[in-house]
Design a protein around this motif. Structure first.
Motif, PDB file in Angstrom:
ATOM      1  N   TYR A 226     -15.475  -9.260  -1.735  1.00 47.12           N
ATOM      2  CA  TYR A 226     -14.125  -9.005  -2.262  1.00 47.12           C
ATOM      3  C   TYR A 226     -14.167  -8.057  -3.463  1.00 47.12           C
ATOM      4  N   LYS A 227     -15.120  -8.320  -4.363  1.00 42.24           N
ATOM      5  CA  LYS A 227     -15.193  -7.542  -5.609  1.00 42.24           C
ATOM      6  C   LYS A 227     -15.628  -6.101  -5.378  1.00 42.24           C
ATOM      7  N   ARG A 228     -16.254  -5.820  -4.250  1.00 48.91           N
ATOM      8  CA  ARG A 228     -16.686  -4.455  -3.960  1.00 48.91           C
ATOM      9  C   ARG A 228     -15.513  -3.515  -3.710  1.00 48.91           C
ATOM     10  N   PHE A 229     -14.340  -4.085  -3.411  1.00 46.74           N
ATOM     11  CA  PHE A 229     -13.163  -3.256  -3.158  1.00 46.74           C
ATOM     12  C   PHE A 229     -12.423  -2.885  -4.445  1.00 46.74           C
ATOM     13  N   GLY A 230     -12.910  -3.372  -5.577  1.00 47.38           N
ATOM     14  CA  GLY A 230     -12.309  -2.995  -6.850  1.00 47.38           C
ATOM     15  C   GLY A 230     -11.321  -4.006  -7.387  1.00 47.38           C
ATOM     16  N   LEU A 231     -10.868  -3.746  -8.590  1.00 48.27           N
ATOM     17  CA  LEU A 231      -9.963  -4.656  -9.288  1.00 48.27           C
ATOM     18  C   LEU A 231      -8.527  -4.465  -8.832  1.00 48.27           C
ATOM     19  N   SER A 232      -7.725  -5.470  -9.095  1.00 43.38           N
ATOM     20  CA  SER A 232      -6.322  -5.446  -8.685  1.00 43.38           C
ATOM     21  C   SER A 232      -5.504  -4.443  -9.500  1.00 43.38           C
ATOM     22  N   LYS A 233      -4.538  -3.825  -8.806  1.00 44.06           N
ATOM     23  CA  LYS A 233      -3.588  -2.935  -9.462  1.00 44.06           C
ATOM     24  C   LYS A 233      -2.178  -3.334  -9.052  1.00 44.06           C
ATOM     25  N   LYS A 234      -1.214  -2.753  -9.721  1.00 43.41           N
ATOM     26  CA  LYS A 234       0.194  -3.014  -9.408  1.00 43.41           C
ATOM     27  C   LYS A 234       0.707  -1.973  -8.418  1.00 43.41           C
ATOM     28  N   GLN A 235       1.832  -2.300  -7.786  1.00 46.36           N
ATOM     29  CA  GLN A 235       2.463  -1.336  -6.893  1.00 46.36           C
ATOM     30  C   GLN A 235       3.954  -1.606  -6.800  1.00 46.36           C
ATOM     31  N   LYS A 236       4.752  -0.549  -6.999  1.00 45.33           N
ATOM     32  CA  LYS A 236       6.191  -0.659  -6.816  1.00 45.33           C
ATOM     33  C   LYS A 236       6.507  -0.625  -5.324  1.00 45.33           C
ATOM     34  N   VAL A 237       7.403  -1.538  -4.910  1.00 39.40           N
ATOM     35  CA  VAL A 237       7.733  -1.637  -3.485  1.00 39.40           C
ATOM     36  C   VAL A 237       9.243  -1.621  -3.296  1.00 39.40           C
ATOM     37  N   LYS A 238       9.661  -1.212  -2.123  1.00 34.34           N
ATOM     38  CA  LYS A 238      11.085  -1.179  -1.818  1.00 34.34           C
ATOM     39  C   LYS A 238      11.653  -2.595  -1.790  1.00 34.34           C
ATOM     40  N   GLY A 239      12.862  -2.723  -2.302  1.00 36.42           N
ATOM     41  CA  GLY A 239      13.546  -4.004  -2.239  1.00 36.42           C
ATOM     42  C   GLY A 239      13.190  -4.957  -3.357  1.00 36.42           C
ATOM     43  N   SER A 240      12.431  -4.509  -4.347  1.00 37.66           N
ATOM     44  CA  SER A 240      12.053  -5.393  -5.450  1.00 37.66           C
ATOM     45  C   SER A 240      11.962  -4.604  -6.746  1.00 37.66           C
ATOM     46  N   ASN A 241      12.508  -5.188  -7.798  1.00 31.89           N
ATOM     47  CA  ASN A 241      12.409  -4.563  -9.116  1.00 31.89           C
ATOM     48  C   ASN A 241      11.078  -4.872  -9.798  1.00 31.89           C
ATOM     49  N   LYS A 242      10.390  -5.855  -9.246  1.00 31.47           N
ATOM     50  CA  LYS A 242       9.121  -6.281  -9.826  1.00 31.47           C
ATOM     51  C   LYS A 242       7.967  -5.783  -8.965  1.00 31.47           C
ATOM     52  N   PRO A 243       6.993  -5.088  -9.574  1.00 29.78           N
ATOM     53  CA  PRO A 243       5.852  -4.615  -8.786  1.00 29.78           C
ATOM     54  C   PRO A 243       4.977  -5.768  -8.315  1.00 29.78           C
ATOM     55  N   ILE A 244       4.299  -5.549  -7.219  1.00 28.32           N
ATOM     56  CA  ILE A 244       3.406  -6.575  -6.681  1.00 28.32           C
ATOM     57  C   ILE A 244       1.992  -6.379  -7.225  1.00 28.32           C
ATOM     58  N   ASP A 245       1.208  -7.454  -7.198  1.00 27.97           N
ATOM     59  CA  ASP A 245      -0.224  -7.356  -7.461  1.00 27.97           C
ATOM     60  C   ASP A 245      -0.891  -7.010  -6.133  1.00 27.97           C
ATOM     61  N   VAL A 246      -1.520  -5.860  -6.088  1.00 30.67           N
ATOM     62  CA  VAL A 246      -2.054  -5.335  -4.831  1.00 30.67           C
ATOM     63  C   VAL A 246      -3.316  -6.078  -4.403  1.00 30.67           C
ATOM     64  N   ILE A 247      -3.410  -6.321  -3.111  1.00 28.70           N
ATOM     65  CA  ILE A 247      -4.636  -6.812  -2.484  1.00 28.70           C
ATOM     66  C   ILE A 247      -4.766  -6.076  -1.153  1.00 28.70           C
ATOM     67  N   LEU A 248      -5.955  -5.604  -0.850  1.00 25.98           N
ATOM     68  CA  LEU A 248      -6.173  -4.883   0.397  1.00 25.98           C
ATOM     69  C   LEU A 248      -6.255  -5.870   1.567  1.00 25.98           C
ATOM     70  N   PRO A 249      -5.952  -5.409   2.787  1.00 22.90           N
ATOM     71  CA  PRO A 249      -6.063  -6.302   3.947  1.00 22.90           C
ATOM     72  C   PRO A 249      -7.444  -6.931   4.073  1.00 22.90           C
ATOM     73  N   GLN A 250      -8.495  -6.136   3.798  1.00 19.47           N
ATOM     74  CA  GLN A 250      -9.862  -6.671   3.868  1.00 19.47           C
ATOM     75  C   GLN A 250     -10.060  -7.811   2.878  1.00 19.47           C
ATOM     76  N   GLN A 251      -9.489  -7.648   1.687  1.00 15.37           N
ATOM     77  CA  GLN A 251      -9.617  -8.684   0.664  1.00 15.37           C
ATOM     78  C   GLN A 251      -8.845  -9.945   1.046  1.00 15.37           C
ATOM     79  N   SER A 252      -7.667  -9.745   1.635  1.00 13.65           N
ATOM     80  CA  SER A 252      -6.881 -10.900   2.081  1.00 13.65           C
ATOM     81  C   SER A 252      -7.663 -11.713   3.099  1.00 13.65           C
ATOM     82  N   PHE A 253      -8.274 -10.998   4.045  1.00 17.26           N
ATOM     83  CA  PHE A 253      -9.028 -11.708   5.088  1.00 17.26           C
ATOM     84  C   PHE A 253     -10.233 -12.430   4.492  1.00 17.26           C
ATOM     85  N   LEU A 254     -10.932 -11.818   3.551  1.00 19.51           N
ATOM     86  CA  LEU A 254     -12.075 -12.476   2.905  1.00 19.51           C
ATOM     87  C   LEU A 254     -11.628 -13.750   2.186  1.00 19.51           C
ATOM     88  N   TYR A 255     -10.492 -13.668   1.524  1.00 24.03           N
ATOM     89  CA  TYR A 255      -9.928 -14.835   0.827  1.00 24.03           C
ATOM     90  C   TYR A 255      -9.581 -15.938   1.820  1.00 24.03           C
TER      91      TYR A 255
END
Length: 216
Positions: free
Chosen positions: A66-95
């Motif tokens: 999981y850590k090899r993919f790097g640290l978490s970053k934020k991302q602005k997304v449509k339909g929300s005023n609050k940015p999300i904490d990003v996680i890659l699909p690979q990281q989600s599956f590892l979790y």
């Protein structure tokens, strides 16, 4: 300073993981990169967002990868005023797989469903065929039935194991009772042997134990 995965606003959609669980997915328009939300990833297995941070600080094989993919970053997304904490699909599956290995049922369902979907999709792609949405939904239903069947078998096996334990306990109790009973049945023999010994002692001292004068 807040670090963003991209300066763009990500598009939003969702995917059906199992019959009960959906995951929000986001697309960066210019790069076509897919990202997920940490919060939603954790919610898919009924865990709080902090569980991802705790997981990433661990020493499991999944956490190391999981850590090899790097640290978490934020991302602005449509339909929300609050940015999300990003996680890659690979990281989600590892979790999810970490919790799958630890026996969490929601995670088990997701990992099995993703595994079956991946193999089937790749097999079709090998022949240049893309699976339709209807076909994927059908796969999800088949996966759900397989999981339901396996869970029923697991419950039946648990009942059988409980029955085995019950019979073992009863067998132990029965053996104990038979042992006590054998001791009880052996008591007359012990009494007879003891009476014979006492009679010998009396005779050695010139006493006739059967003489009427010796009866009280």
């Amino acid at each position: 300073m807040t670090q963003y995965f991209s300066d763009e606003i990500a598009e939003r959609s969702s995917i059906q993981l199992t019959e009960e669980k959906k995951a929000d997915v986001f697309l960066i328009p210019s790069t076509k990169e897919i990202i997920l939300s940490q919060t939603n990833t954790a919610e898919c297995i009924n865990k709080p967002n902090r569980s991802i941070i705790e997981f990433s600080q661990g020493k499991s094989l999944e956490a190391i990868a999981y850590k090899r993919f790097g640290l978490s970053k934020k991302q602005k997304v449509k339909g929300s005023n609050k940015p999300i904490d990003v996680i890659l699909p690979q990281q989600s599956f590892l979790y999810w797989n970490y919790w799958n290995r630890n026996g969490l049922k929601d995670a088990i369902k997701i990992v099995i469903a993703c595994g079956i979907d991946s193999i089937v999709s790749r097999s079709y792609q090998a022949f240049g065929i893309d699976l339709s949405l209807e076909k994927r939904e059908s796969l999800i239903q088949i996966n759900a039935k397989l999981l339901e069947h396996s869970q029923r078998l697991e419950a039946e096996n648990t009942d059988l194991r409980n029955n085995d334990a019950c019979w073992a306990h009863l067998n132990k109790e029965l053996k104990s009772q038979l042992k006590d009973l054998s001791y009880g049945l052996a008591e007359p023999d012990h009494l007879q042997a003891e009476n014979a010994r006492l009679l010998r002692i009396l005779r050695q001292h010139g006493i006739d134990p059967y003489s009427p004068q010796n009866y009280i």
